[in-house]
Design a protein around this motif. Structure first.
Motif, PDB file in Angstrom:
ATOM      1  N   VAL A  18       0.692  -1.149   0.128  1.00  0.00           N
ATOM      2  CA  VAL A  18      -0.366  -0.181   0.106  1.00  0.00           C
ATOM      3  C   VAL A  18       0.852   1.578  -0.139  1.00  0.00           C
ATOM      4  CG1 VAL A  18      -1.926   1.585   1.567  1.00  0.00           C
ATOM      5  CG2 VAL A  18      -1.666  -1.366   1.126  1.00  0.00           C
ATOM      6  N   ARG A  19       0.487   2.434  -1.013  1.00  0.00           N
ATOM      7  CA  ARG A  19       1.546   3.658  -0.770  1.00  0.00           C
ATOM      8  C   ARG A  19       1.368   4.710  -0.289  1.00  0.00           C
ATOM      9  NH1 ARG A  19       4.077   4.763  -6.848  1.00  0.00           N
ATOM     10  NH2 ARG A  19       1.915   5.648  -7.452  1.00  0.00           N
ATOM     11  N   MET A  20       1.391   5.833   0.454  1.00  0.00           N
ATOM     12  CA  MET A  20       0.567   6.830   0.878  1.00  0.00           C
ATOM     13  C   MET A  20       2.063   7.474   0.259  1.00  0.00           C
ATOM     14  SD  MET A  20      -0.055   8.146   4.625  1.00  0.00           S
ATOM     15  CE  MET A  20      -1.086   7.397   4.880  1.00  0.00           C
ATOM     16  N   MET A  21       1.100   8.547  -0.623  1.00  0.00           N
ATOM     17  CA  MET A  21       1.575   9.692  -0.407  1.00  0.00           C
ATOM     18  C   MET A  21       2.014  11.382   0.147  1.00  0.00           C
ATOM     19  SD  MET A  21       4.092   8.785  -2.942  1.00  0.00           S
ATOM     20  CE  MET A  21       4.882   9.869  -3.538  1.00  0.00           C
ATOM     21  N   PRO A  22       2.740  12.109   0.252  1.00  0.00           N
ATOM     22  CA  PRO A  22       4.220  11.714   0.022  1.00  0.00           C
ATOM     23  C   PRO A  22       5.318  11.259   0.715  1.00  0.00           C
ATOM     24  CG  PRO A  22       3.903  14.099   0.779  1.00  0.00           C
ATOM     25  CD  PRO A  22       2.265  12.982   0.480  1.00  0.00           C
ATOM     26  N   SER A  23       6.072  10.641   0.735  1.00  0.00           N
ATOM     27  CA  SER A  23       6.628   9.914   1.291  1.00  0.00           C
ATOM     28  C   SER A  23       7.524  11.096   2.199  1.00  0.00           C
ATOM     29  CB  SER A  23       7.691   9.216   0.836  1.00  0.00           C
ATOM     30  OG  SER A  23       8.510   9.723   0.297  1.00  0.00           O
ATOM     31  N   VAL A  24       8.175  10.738   3.406  1.00  0.00           N
ATOM     32  CA  VAL A  24       8.525  11.202   4.795  1.00  0.00           C
ATOM     33  C   VAL A  24       9.462  10.716   5.282  1.00  0.00           C
ATOM     34  CG1 VAL A  24       8.379  12.519   6.877  1.00  0.00           C
ATOM     35  CG2 VAL A  24       6.247  12.054   5.020  1.00  0.00           C
ATOM     36  N   LYS A  25      10.718  11.207   5.561  1.00  0.00           N
ATOM     37  CA  LYS A  25      12.602  10.693   5.756  1.00  0.00           C
ATOM     38  C   LYS A  25      12.092  10.130   7.303  1.00  0.00           C
ATOM     39  CE  LYS A  25      15.416  12.304   1.962  1.00  0.00           C
ATOM     40  NZ  LYS A  25      16.689  13.170   1.853  1.00  0.00           N
ATOM     41  N   TRP A  26      12.381   9.309   8.083  1.00  0.00           N
ATOM     42  CA  TRP A  26      12.335   9.373   9.197  1.00  0.00           C
ATOM     43  C   TRP A  26      12.710  10.085  10.411  1.00  0.00           C
ATOM     44  CZ3 TRP A  26       9.287   5.369   8.625  1.00  0.00           C
ATOM     45  CH2 TRP A  26       9.209   3.862   8.001  1.00  0.00           C
ATOM     46  N   ASN A  27      14.002  11.159  10.088  1.00  0.00           N
ATOM     47  CA  ASN A  27      14.288  12.003  11.253  1.00  0.00           C
ATOM     48  C   ASN A  27      12.969  13.273  10.539  1.00  0.00           C
ATOM     49  OD1 ASN A  27      15.137  12.370   7.835  1.00  0.00           O
ATOM     50  ND2 ASN A  27      16.734  14.208   8.926  1.00  0.00           N
ATOM     51  N   VAL A  28      12.966  13.234   9.629  1.00  0.00           N
ATOM     52  CA  VAL A  28      11.617  14.125  10.103  1.00  0.00           C
ATOM     53  C   VAL A  28      10.765  14.040  10.210  1.00  0.00           C
ATOM     54  CG1 VAL A  28       9.893  15.665   8.009  1.00  0.00           C
ATOM     55  CG2 VAL A  28      12.568  15.415   7.513  1.00  0.00           C
ATOM     56  N   LEU A  29      10.444  12.975   9.825  1.00  0.00           N
ATOM     57  CA  LEU A  29       8.775  11.992  10.964  1.00  0.00           C
ATOM     58  C   LEU A  29       8.620  12.184  12.229  1.00  0.00           C
ATOM     59  CD1 LEU A  29       5.495  10.507  10.232  1.00  0.00           C
ATOM     60  CD2 LEU A  29       7.331   8.040  10.758  1.00  0.00           C
ATOM     61  N   VAL A  30       9.745  11.806  12.542  1.00  0.00           N
ATOM     62  CA  VAL A  30       9.754  11.942  13.764  1.00  0.00           C
ATOM     63  C   VAL A  30       9.882  13.412  14.649  1.00  0.00           C
ATOM     64  CG1 VAL A  30      11.431   9.689  14.302  1.00  0.00           C
ATOM     65  CG2 VAL A  30      12.139  12.020  14.705  1.00  0.00           C
ATOM     66  N   GLU A  31       9.980  14.653  13.739  1.00  0.00           N
ATOM     67  CA  GLU A  31       9.549  15.286  13.850  1.00  0.00           C
ATOM     68  C   GLU A  31       7.804  15.829  14.415  1.00  0.00           C
ATOM     69  OE1 GLU A  31      12.197  18.177  15.090  1.00  0.00           O
ATOM     70  OE2 GLU A  31      13.290  17.325  14.094  1.00  0.00           O
ATOM     71  N   ASP A  32       7.142  14.935  13.898  1.00  0.00           N
ATOM     72  CA  ASP A  32       5.737  15.785  14.061  1.00  0.00           C
ATOM     73  C   ASP A  32       5.015  14.015  14.532  1.00  0.00           C
ATOM     74  OD1 ASP A  32       2.630  15.243  13.856  1.00  0.00           O
ATOM     75  OD2 ASP A  32       2.941  15.433  12.130  1.00  0.00           O
ATOM     76  N   LEU A  33       4.583  14.351  16.144  1.00  0.00           N
ATOM     77  CA  LEU A  33       4.573  12.940  16.783  1.00  0.00           C
ATOM     78  C   LEU A  33       2.948  12.067  16.955  1.00  0.00           C
ATOM     79  CD1 LEU A  33       5.854  13.830  20.751  1.00  0.00           C
ATOM     80  CD2 LEU A  33       7.526  12.228  19.146  1.00  0.00           C
ATOM     81  N   ASP A  34       2.422  13.323  16.051  1.00  0.00           N
ATOM     82  CA  ASP A  34       0.597  12.889  15.828  1.00  0.00           C
ATOM     83  C   ASP A  34       1.156  11.869  14.453  1.00  0.00           C
ATOM     84  OD1 ASP A  34      -2.286  12.769  16.440  1.00  0.00           O
ATOM     85  OD2 ASP A  34      -2.215  13.596  14.352  1.00  0.00           O
TER      86      ASP A  34
END
Length: 232
Positions: free
Chosen positions: A54-70
């Motif tokens: 299953v693909r969700m876009m846009p993709s987000v890098k892990w180090n950027v993702l963890v900036e948003d805890l939600d």
């Protein structure tokens, strides 16, 4: 496991990701699920010849993702959801006796190997940013699956209605496979109208069977644990 049952297994696995991804995209309108697929490879090294995604876009890098805890809490829940659903299907519908860890591990060719890697990459990035928190590690690695699994198996209405959707989709894919020119390597993508139909059907049963409420509650538990970690 025969050909048809293995297809059902992978559909349950991918629908597990799909359900959480739909709820995440609903909460974050900038993200959208734009592809759902299954594929068959006669020469796959895995014992399972059917795979999918299953693909969700846009993709987000892990180090950027963890900036948003939600969003990170959604992503951690989504990464285990495929193997949770697969385990429920095998145990509740096929009367197998399998463990979550049989799917969710780092063994080559394992159905949940990629999910396993994603989950622990998120955990690694969280520790890099917020420091090491043994309580969160224990929760995410040993308690989260049990919470999810035990709540899911009690929602019989959701499971039964979802199984009807999955079986109908299995039948359509098998008919398409039968008509395909290449039986050794085959793929089936749900895009545009077909994907929208699946989104609508799954969204409807998630809402009317309280699955949506359950997932959002678990997501908030993860978020709360992350917030404690971010303050350590």
């Amino acid at each position: 496991m025969d050909f048809s049952e293995d297809l059902l297994r992978v559909l349950w696995h991918e629908v597990g990701h799909f359900c959480v991804d739909l709820l995440e995209s609903e909460a974050n309108p900038d993200f959208v699920v734009d592809d759902f697929w299954v594929m068959y490879n006669e020469n796959a090294i895995s014992k399972h010849k059917w795979g999918g995604g299953v693909r969700m876009m846009p993709s987000v890098k892990w180090n950027v993702l963890v900036e948003d805890l939600d969003k990170t809490s959604f992503s951690m829940l989504g990464s285990i959801s495929g193997c949770v659903f697969e385990t429920v299907f095998l145990n509740e519908f096929l009367q197998k006796n399998v463990r979550f860890e049989d799917c969710f591990n780092n063994k080559e060719g394992c159905a949940g190997q990629g999910d396993f890697m994603s989950f622990f990459m998120m955990g690694s990035e969280l520790r890099k940013k917020y420091g090491r928190n043994p309580d969160f590690i224990k929760f995410s690695e040993t308690e989260l699956f049990d919470i999810y699994y035990k709540q899911l198996i009690t929602n019989k209405a959701f499971l039964e209605q979802l199984n009807e959707i999955v079986v109908k989709r299995r039948d359509k894919i098998l008919a398409d496979y039968k008509d395909s020119d290449n039986k050794k390597e085959y793929s089936h993508h749900l895009i545009k109208d077909d994907l929208d139909i699946l989104k609508n059907h799954v969204t409807e049963i998630m809402l009317k069977t309280s699955f949506k409420e359950m997932i959002l509650d678990i997501k908030e538990v993860i978020r709360a644990k992350m917030e404690i970690e971010s303050q350590v």
